[in-house]
Write a protein that holds these residues in place. Sequence first.
Motif, PDB file in Angstrom:
ATOM      1  N   GLY A 182      16.518 -16.971  41.023  1.00  0.00           N
ATOM      2  CA  GLY A 182      16.445 -17.374  42.418  1.00  0.00           C
ATOM      3  C   GLY A 182      15.876 -18.767  42.601  1.00  0.00           C
ATOM      4  O   GLY A 182      15.130 -19.264  41.748  1.00  0.00           O
ATOM      5  N   ARG A 183      16.238 -19.369  43.722  1.00  0.00           N
ATOM      6  CA  ARG A 183      15.753 -20.712  44.048  1.00  0.00           C
ATOM      7  C   ARG A 183      14.578 -20.603  45.012  1.00  0.00           C
ATOM      8  O   ARG A 183      14.747 -20.102  46.126  1.00  0.00           O
ATOM      9  N   PRO A 184      13.411 -21.053  44.597  1.00  0.00           N
ATOM     10  CA  PRO A 184      12.211 -20.872  45.428  1.00  0.00           C
ATOM     11  C   PRO A 184      12.294 -21.640  46.745  1.00  0.00           C
ATOM     12  O   PRO A 184      12.799 -22.760  46.793  1.00  0.00           O
ATOM     13  N   GLU A 185      11.807 -21.013  47.781  1.00  0.00           N
ATOM     14  CA  GLU A 185      11.759 -21.649  49.096  1.00  0.00           C
ATOM     15  C   GLU A 185      10.350 -22.090  49.456  1.00  0.00           C
ATOM     16  O   GLU A 185      10.142 -22.811  50.430  1.00  0.00           O
ATOM     17  N   SER A 186       9.366 -21.676  48.662  1.00  0.00           N
ATOM     18  CA  SER A 186       7.974 -22.075  48.876  1.00  0.00           C
ATOM     19  C   SER A 186       7.251 -22.045  47.541  1.00  0.00           C
ATOM     20  O   SER A 186       7.744 -21.485  46.551  1.00  0.00           O
ATOM     21  N   VAL A 187       6.059 -22.633  47.516  1.00  0.00           N
ATOM     22  CA  VAL A 187       5.248 -22.642  46.300  1.00  0.00           C
ATOM     23  C   VAL A 187       4.906 -21.218  45.862  1.00  0.00           C
ATOM     24  O   VAL A 187       4.846 -20.916  44.662  1.00  0.00           O
ATOM     25  N   ALA A 188       4.724 -20.348  46.826  1.00  0.00           N
ATOM     26  CA  ALA A 188       4.372 -18.961  46.493  1.00  0.00           C
ATOM     27  C   ALA A 188       5.459 -18.292  45.663  1.00  0.00           C
ATOM     28  O   ALA A 188       5.164 -17.400  44.844  1.00  0.00           O
ATOM     29  N   ASP A 189       6.706 -18.704  45.852  1.00  0.00           N
ATOM     30  CA  ASP A 189       7.810 -18.097  45.092  1.00  0.00           C
ATOM     31  C   ASP A 189       7.757 -18.446  43.608  1.00  0.00           C
ATOM     32  O   ASP A 189       8.473 -17.837  42.798  1.00  0.00           O
ATOM     33  N   LEU A 190       6.927 -19.425  43.216  1.00  0.00           N
ATOM     34  CA  LEU A 190       6.843 -19.832  41.815  1.00  0.00           C
ATOM     35  C   LEU A 190       5.866 -18.973  41.008  1.00  0.00           C
ATOM     36  O   LEU A 190       5.802 -19.095  39.785  1.00  0.00           O
ATOM     37  N   ALA A 191       5.114 -18.113  41.677  1.00  0.00           N
ATOM     38  CA  ALA A 191       4.169 -17.238  40.970  1.00  0.00           C
ATOM     39  C   ALA A 191       4.931 -16.301  40.046  1.00  0.00           C
ATOM     40  O   ALA A 191       5.935 -15.693  40.433  1.00  0.00           O
ATOM     41  N   GLY A 192       4.463 -16.194  38.798  1.00  0.00           N
ATOM     42  CA  GLY A 192       5.076 -15.303  37.838  1.00  0.00           C
ATOM     43  C   GLY A 192       6.334 -15.835  37.180  1.00  0.00           C
ATOM     44  O   GLY A 192       6.954 -15.144  36.371  1.00  0.00           O
ATOM     45  N   GLN A 193       6.718 -17.056  37.496  1.00  0.00           N
ATOM     46  CA  GLN A 193       7.893 -17.661  36.895  1.00  0.00           C
ATOM     47  C   GLN A 193       7.566 -18.203  35.502  1.00  0.00           C
ATOM     48  O   GLN A 193       6.399 -18.294  35.112  1.00  0.00           O
ATOM     49  N   GLU A 232      14.687 -30.265  26.434  1.00  0.00           N
ATOM     50  CA  GLU A 232      15.912 -29.566  26.062  1.00  0.00           C
ATOM     51  C   GLU A 232      15.775 -28.073  26.361  1.00  0.00           C
ATOM     52  O   GLU A 232      16.741 -27.417  26.767  1.00  0.00           O
ATOM     53  N   GLY A 233      14.557 -27.537  26.185  1.00  0.00           N
ATOM     54  CA  GLY A 233      14.318 -26.144  26.534  1.00  0.00           C
ATOM     55  C   GLY A 233      14.531 -25.892  28.020  1.00  0.00           C
ATOM     56  O   GLY A 233      15.093 -24.867  28.418  1.00  0.00           O
ATOM     57  N   VAL A 234      14.072 -26.824  28.841  1.00  0.00           N
ATOM     58  CA  VAL A 234      14.283 -26.709  30.292  1.00  0.00           C
ATOM     59  C   VAL A 234      15.776 -26.746  30.607  1.00  0.00           C
ATOM     60  O   VAL A 234      16.288 -25.934  31.390  1.00  0.00           O
ATOM     61  N   ARG A 235      16.485 -27.667  30.001  1.00  0.00           N
ATOM     62  CA  ARG A 235      17.920 -27.800  30.252  1.00  0.00           C
ATOM     63  C   ARG A 235      18.694 -26.554  29.852  1.00  0.00           C
ATOM     64  O   ARG A 235      19.737 -26.238  30.431  1.00  0.00           O
ATOM     65  N   LYS A 236      18.178 -25.824  28.856  1.00  0.00           N
ATOM     66  CA  LYS A 236      18.841 -24.613  28.386  1.00  0.00           C
ATOM     67  C   LYS A 236      18.389 -23.364  29.145  1.00  0.00           C
ATOM     68  O   LYS A 236      18.786 -22.250  28.806  1.00  0.00           O
ATOM     69  N   GLY A 237      17.536 -23.552  30.166  1.00  0.00           N
ATOM     70  CA  GLY A 237      17.201 -22.424  31.022  1.00  0.00           C
ATOM     71  C   GLY A 237      15.960 -21.653  30.670  1.00  0.00           C
ATOM     72  O   GLY A 237      15.822 -20.476  31.041  1.00  0.00           O
ATOM     73  N   LEU A 238      14.994 -22.278  29.969  1.00  0.00           N
ATOM     74  CA  LEU A 238      13.778 -21.564  29.567  1.00  0.00           C
ATOM     75  C   LEU A 238      12.689 -21.561  30.632  1.00  0.00           C
ATOM     76  O   LEU A 238      11.692 -20.867  30.479  1.00  0.00           O
ATOM     77  N   GLY A 239      12.849 -22.349  31.700  1.00  0.00           N
ATOM     78  CA  GLY A 239      11.838 -22.344  32.749  1.00  0.00           C
ATOM     79  C   GLY A 239      11.704 -23.684  33.444  1.00  0.00           C
ATOM     80  O   GLY A 239      12.529 -24.577  33.276  1.00  0.00           O
ATOM     81  N   TYR A 240      10.639 -23.788  34.240  1.00  0.00           N
ATOM     82  CA  TYR A 240      10.362 -24.984  35.026  1.00  0.00           C
ATOM     83  C   TYR A 240       9.492 -25.971  34.240  1.00  0.00           C
ATOM     84  O   TYR A 240       8.668 -25.562  33.421  1.00  0.00           O
ATOM     85  N   CYS A 241       9.628 -27.249  34.550  1.00  0.00           N
ATOM     86  CA  CYS A 241       8.653 -28.233  34.064  1.00  0.00           C
ATOM     87  C   CYS A 241       8.716 -29.470  34.938  1.00  0.00           C
ATOM     88  O   CYS A 241       9.672 -29.681  35.694  1.00  0.00           O
ATOM     89  N   PHE A 242       7.665 -30.283  34.847  1.00  0.00           N
ATOM     90  CA  PHE A 242       7.639 -31.574  35.523  1.00  0.00           C
ATOM     91  C   PHE A 242       8.450 -32.582  34.719  1.00  0.00           C
ATOM     92  O   PHE A 242       8.439 -32.571  33.490  1.00  0.00           O
ATOM     93  N   MET A 243       9.151 -33.469  35.425  1.00  0.00           N
ATOM     94  CA  MET A 243       9.910 -34.518  34.741  1.00  0.00           C
ATOM     95  C   MET A 243      10.047 -35.727  35.661  1.00  0.00           C
ATOM     96  O   MET A 243      10.239 -35.586  36.869  1.00  0.00           O
ATOM     97  N   ALA A 244       9.959 -36.906  35.053  1.00  0.00           N
ATOM     98  CA  ALA A 244      10.170 -38.140  35.803  1.00  0.00           C
ATOM     99  C   ALA A 244      11.622 -38.224  36.268  1.00  0.00           C
ATOM    100  O   ALA A 244      12.547 -37.856  35.537  1.00  0.00           O
ATOM    101  N   MET A 245      11.824 -38.731  37.468  1.00  0.00           N
ATOM    102  CA  MET A 245      13.164 -38.852  38.016  1.00  0.00           C
ATOM    103  C   MET A 245      14.041 -39.767  37.158  1.00  0.00           C
ATOM    104  O   MET A 245      15.266 -39.648  37.174  1.00  0.00           O
TER     105      MET A 245
END
Length: 297
Positions: A182-193, A232-245
């Motif tokens: 799912g696509r989070p609509e708020s910060v709260a939706d990121l809990a447990g991700q 590369e892990g993020v690109r393959k669907g392992l989860g969220y991370c911060f990245m420079a634009m």
Amino acid sequence: MNWTKLAFDWNQARALVAVADLGSLSAAGRALGLTQPTVGRQIAALEEELGLVLVERTRRALVLTDAGRQVADAARSMAEAGLRLSLVASGQAQDVTGTVSISATDMYAHYALPGILRHLHAIAPGLEIEVIASDEISDLKQREADIAVRHVRPADGELIGRLVREVTAHLYAASSYLDIHGRPESVADLAGQSFVAFGNKAEMVRYLQMFGINASERDIRFSSANGTVAWEGVRKGLGYCFMAMDFVRFAPEVEVVLPDVIDVKFPIWLVTHRELHTSPRIRLVYDVLAKALAVRP
């Protein structure tokens, strides 16, 4: 030589090369000193002249077609030859030789430096560049590197630093991950991700908690000290991370998450030693790096 084949406008080809290297009309316009619509018109005119479709506009990016990449590669050789000609004509060409070592993070070493080094080779083919790809801060005083691309201001008085620009980072995840979770609509939706860390899990958790994200180290499902491996892990669907634009244009399979809420700013500093900064080859590489890294992709 068949001179009739050289009838197209060089400015149009130059615009295509800039878009190919920088990834967008706006970035190409800034680099060329033109407006974004002007760059777009030049590429459209080149397409009409050649009878080819050179670029395709997707929802998130400008993508070169196979024909566009071939034309851009051919035009890039012309651009490098033109640069050498302009240097000779202006009296700036010099016989700069020797080795220069550049320390940069894995992401900058992988995605940003190769194009800049190709430009450097066109200016000074006698230079030999060594790239030290590491997220650790090289000790310039101990000559571990001649020049460093850093995200912190140098504190040592023997070092010279130039603030190149400020970079924006957001939270990203692969479309494949978001389709499932799912696509989070708020910060709260990121809990447990699930999250991906660049090495230090505790530091990643602190960043997440700064933005009100309820996360702990057990939510870091994958980590690597190597930035490109983690990304590369993020690109393959392992989860969220911060990245420079700056680097997201290389990953069309990821999506930005809550950009209006999760927004990180950090600087790019270019650092060298005061003694080395008087060397012609160090000065040349330093100035070229500064100009190239100042351009926002």
